[in-house]
Design a protein around this motif. Structure first.
Motif, PDB file in Angstrom:
ATOM      1  N   GLN A   8       0.776  -0.973   0.280  1.00  0.00           N
ATOM      2  CA  GLN A   8      -0.055   0.089  -0.276  1.00  0.00           C
ATOM      3  C   GLN A   8       0.685   1.244  -0.281  1.00  0.00           C
ATOM      4  O   GLN A   8       2.097   1.142   0.594  1.00  0.00           O
ATOM      5  CB  GLN A   8      -1.136   0.238   1.309  1.00  0.00           C
ATOM      6  CG  GLN A   8      -0.363  -0.005   2.454  1.00  0.00           C
ATOM      7  CD  GLN A   8      -1.413  -0.378   3.238  1.00  0.00           C
ATOM      8  OE1 GLN A   8      -2.385   0.983   4.671  1.00  0.00           O
ATOM      9  NE2 GLN A   8      -1.266  -1.562   4.494  1.00  0.00           N
ATOM     10  N   PRO A   9       0.063   2.443  -0.200  1.00  0.00           N
ATOM     11  CA  PRO A   9       1.225   3.606  -0.117  1.00  0.00           C
ATOM     12  C   PRO A   9       1.612   4.092   1.171  1.00  0.00           C
ATOM     13  O   PRO A   9       1.119   3.467   1.884  1.00  0.00           O
ATOM     14  CB  PRO A   9       0.364   4.706  -0.755  1.00  0.00           C
ATOM     15  CG  PRO A   9      -0.610   3.868  -1.621  1.00  0.00           C
ATOM     16  CD  PRO A   9      -0.898   2.464  -1.068  1.00  0.00           C
ATOM     17  N   HIS A  10       3.020   4.178   1.166  1.00  0.00           N
ATOM     18  CA  HIS A  10       3.554   4.357   2.076  1.00  0.00           C
ATOM     19  C   HIS A  10       4.662   5.570   2.687  1.00  0.00           C
ATOM     20  O   HIS A  10       5.224   5.767   1.275  1.00  0.00           O
ATOM     21  CB  HIS A  10       3.955   3.050   2.742  1.00  0.00           C
ATOM     22  CG  HIS A  10       4.977   3.121   3.997  1.00  0.00           C
ATOM     23  ND1 HIS A  10       4.297   3.396   5.183  1.00  0.00           N
ATOM     24  CD2 HIS A  10       6.160   3.576   4.985  1.00  0.00           C
ATOM     25  CE1 HIS A  10       5.104   4.128   5.895  1.00  0.00           C
ATOM     26  NE2 HIS A  10       6.600   3.740   6.137  1.00  0.00           N
ATOM     27  N   THR A  11       4.420   6.614   3.329  1.00  0.00           N
ATOM     28  CA  THR A  11       5.787   7.427   3.269  1.00  0.00           C
ATOM     29  C   THR A  11       7.460   7.213   4.018  1.00  0.00           C
ATOM     30  O   THR A  11       6.520   6.051   5.451  1.00  0.00           O
ATOM     31  CB  THR A  11       5.435   8.729   3.860  1.00  0.00           C
ATOM     32  OG1 THR A  11       4.757   9.587   3.212  1.00  0.00           O
ATOM     33  CG2 THR A  11       6.509   9.672   4.195  1.00  0.00           C
ATOM     34  N   GLN A  15       9.626  10.028   2.147  1.00  0.00           N
ATOM     35  CA  GLN A  15       9.760  10.151   0.679  1.00  0.00           C
ATOM     36  C   GLN A  15       8.363   9.220   0.599  1.00  0.00           C
ATOM     37  O   GLN A  15       7.882   8.096   0.859  1.00  0.00           O
ATOM     38  CB  GLN A  15      10.650   9.690   0.034  1.00  0.00           C
ATOM     39  CG  GLN A  15      10.922   9.064  -1.007  1.00  0.00           C
ATOM     40  CD  GLN A  15      10.734  10.696  -2.313  1.00  0.00           C
ATOM     41  OE1 GLN A  15      11.326  11.156  -2.035  1.00  0.00           O
ATOM     42  NE2 GLN A  15      10.379  10.451  -2.997  1.00  0.00           N
ATOM     43  N   PRO A  16       7.328   9.234   0.119  1.00  0.00           N
ATOM     44  CA  PRO A  16       6.434   9.302  -0.074  1.00  0.00           C
ATOM     45  C   PRO A  16       6.288   8.318  -1.384  1.00  0.00           C
ATOM     46  O   PRO A  16       7.146   8.674  -2.171  1.00  0.00           O
ATOM     47  CB  PRO A  16       5.465  10.118  -0.776  1.00  0.00           C
ATOM     48  CG  PRO A  16       6.593  11.882  -1.419  1.00  0.00           C
ATOM     49  CD  PRO A  16       7.165  11.519  -0.901  1.00  0.00           C
ATOM     50  N   GLY A  20       3.277  -1.250  -4.936  1.00  0.00           N
ATOM     51  CA  GLY A  20       4.025  -2.053  -5.443  1.00  0.00           C
ATOM     52  C   GLY A  20       6.026  -1.320  -5.577  1.00  0.00           C
ATOM     53  O   GLY A  20       6.432  -2.352  -6.592  1.00  0.00           O
ATOM     54  N   ALA A  21       5.916  -0.341  -4.939  1.00  0.00           N
ATOM     55  CA  ALA A  21       7.267   0.151  -5.274  1.00  0.00           C
ATOM     56  C   ALA A  21       7.890  -0.705  -4.163  1.00  0.00           C
ATOM     57  O   ALA A  21       7.627  -1.282  -3.517  1.00  0.00           O
ATOM     58  CB  ALA A  21       7.765   1.428  -4.097  1.00  0.00           C
TER      59      ALA A  21
END
Length: 83
Positions: A8-11, A15-16, A20-21
């Motif tokens: 899930q999106p995360h900082t 840095q955001p 999938g990053a």
């Protein structure tokens, strides 16, 4: 450093990052993010064993059975004395 993939999106570190990053983070951060359900370890990587788990050599060969060093026999009990 440990490689993870974000679920899930995360900082991280200000840095955001998008879902999938792939990130390279310190082991303790990776374990926290995986435990929190934010990320997963990159395929082929696993979490290290917690420090309080005994080494395999000390663990019982069969689950639920005591380790050989912990077994007791009748000879271990003090012999009764009669006066």
């Amino acid at each position: 450093m440990t490689q993870i993939i974000l679920d899930q999106p995360h900082t991280h570190a200000g840095q955001p990052y998008e879902k999938g990053a792939e990130l390279d983070v310190p082991q303790h951060d990776a374990e926290y993010l995986v435990t929190a359900g934010v990320a997963r370890f990159k395929q082929g990587l696993q979490r290290r064993a917690p420090k309080n788990d005994p080494p395999e050599s000390e663990a019982s060969a069969v689950a639920g059975e005591p380790a050989a060093a912990m077994e007791s026999t009748e000879t271990d009990a003090p012999s009764p004395t009669t006066d």
